[in-house]
Design an enzyme around this catalytic site. Structure first.
Site, PDB file in Angstrom:
ATOM      1  N   ARG A 268      29.951  70.264  44.917  1.00  0.00           N
ATOM      2  CA  ARG A 268      29.470  68.891  45.021  1.00  0.00           C
ATOM      3  C   ARG A 268      30.283  67.884  44.219  1.00  0.00           C
ATOM      4  O   ARG A 268      30.677  66.840  44.743  1.00  0.00           O
ATOM      5  CB  ARG A 268      27.989  68.819  44.604  1.00  0.00           C
ATOM      6  N   SER A 269      30.533  68.169  42.947  1.00  0.00           N
ATOM      7  CA  SER A 269      31.239  67.167  42.138  1.00  0.00           C
ATOM      8  C   SER A 269      32.699  66.989  42.565  1.00  0.00           C
ATOM      9  O   SER A 269      33.183  65.851  42.571  1.00  0.00           O
ATOM     10  CB  SER A 269      31.109  67.453  40.641  1.00  0.00           C
TER      11      SER A 269
ATOM     12  N   ASP B 139      22.717  71.847  46.848  1.00  0.00           N
ATOM     13  CA  ASP B 139      23.859  72.700  46.555  1.00  0.00           C
ATOM     14  C   ASP B 139      24.237  73.499  47.803  1.00  0.00           C
ATOM     15  O   ASP B 139      23.449  74.316  48.281  1.00  0.00           O
ATOM     16  CB  ASP B 139      23.508  73.656  45.418  1.00  0.00           C
TER      17      ASP B 139
END
Length: 163
Positions: free
Chosen positions: A15-16, A127
């Site tokens: 995700r980041s 996630d």
């Protein structure tokens, strides 16, 4: 003065890095690349030193984004140099605020989807790690949706610093 934004998820491989890549492209497209620095990290060290998940890389590349990434763990000392810390879900938000050395640092932590008008109360980016490719596509869509509002907020902060 450089405005610094760091995106944070759990392991810094899904995700980041997606958020970092998308937002960096938005910053460059807005002509702010000399004024805004974008990076990412994880709340844990499980994947430190690894590349982004191949599914994340693939989805980003297919949508025209560039990612040069090595996973790392977010450190409390980074708060001093960061202007904004963007959490990808409420668990990250809580962990980062607990890690913040001061109340001022804790106030720098925001949820990414709080910048997405259509998000309503659903502010977590799920996630995608344990699922299929569809989860990575969904993650990218959520990040892209929130990026316009985040860019507007960052632009306002940067212009305020320059005034």
């Amino acid at each position: 003065m450089t405005y610094r934004v760091c995106f944070v998820c759990t392991g810094n491989i899904c995700r980041s890095p997606i958020a970092e890549s998308v937002f960096r492209a938005r910053v460059e497209g807005a002509g702010l690349d000399g004024l805004v620095e974008v990076d990412s990290a994880g709340t844990g060290d499980w994947h430190e030193g690894e590349n982004a998940d191949p599914r994340a890389r693939s989805v980003l590349e297919e949508h025209g984004y560039v990612l040069d990434h090595t996973a790392r763990r977010f450190e409390s000392s980074w708060f001093a140099r960061l202007d904004l810390v963007i959490a990808l879900d409420s668990g990250h938000l809580k962990a980062l605020r607990r890690l913040a050395p001061t109340a001022e640092d804790a106030a720098k932590v925001r949820l990414l989807r709080s910048y997405a008008p259509a998000a309503d109360d659903d502010l977590d980016v799920p996630d995608p790690y344990y699922g299929g490719r569809d989860g990575f596509e969904e993650c990218l869509e959520m990040v892209e949706e929130a990026s316009a509002g985040l860019l507007a907020a960052v632009r306002e902060d940067v212009e305020g610093q320059m005034a």
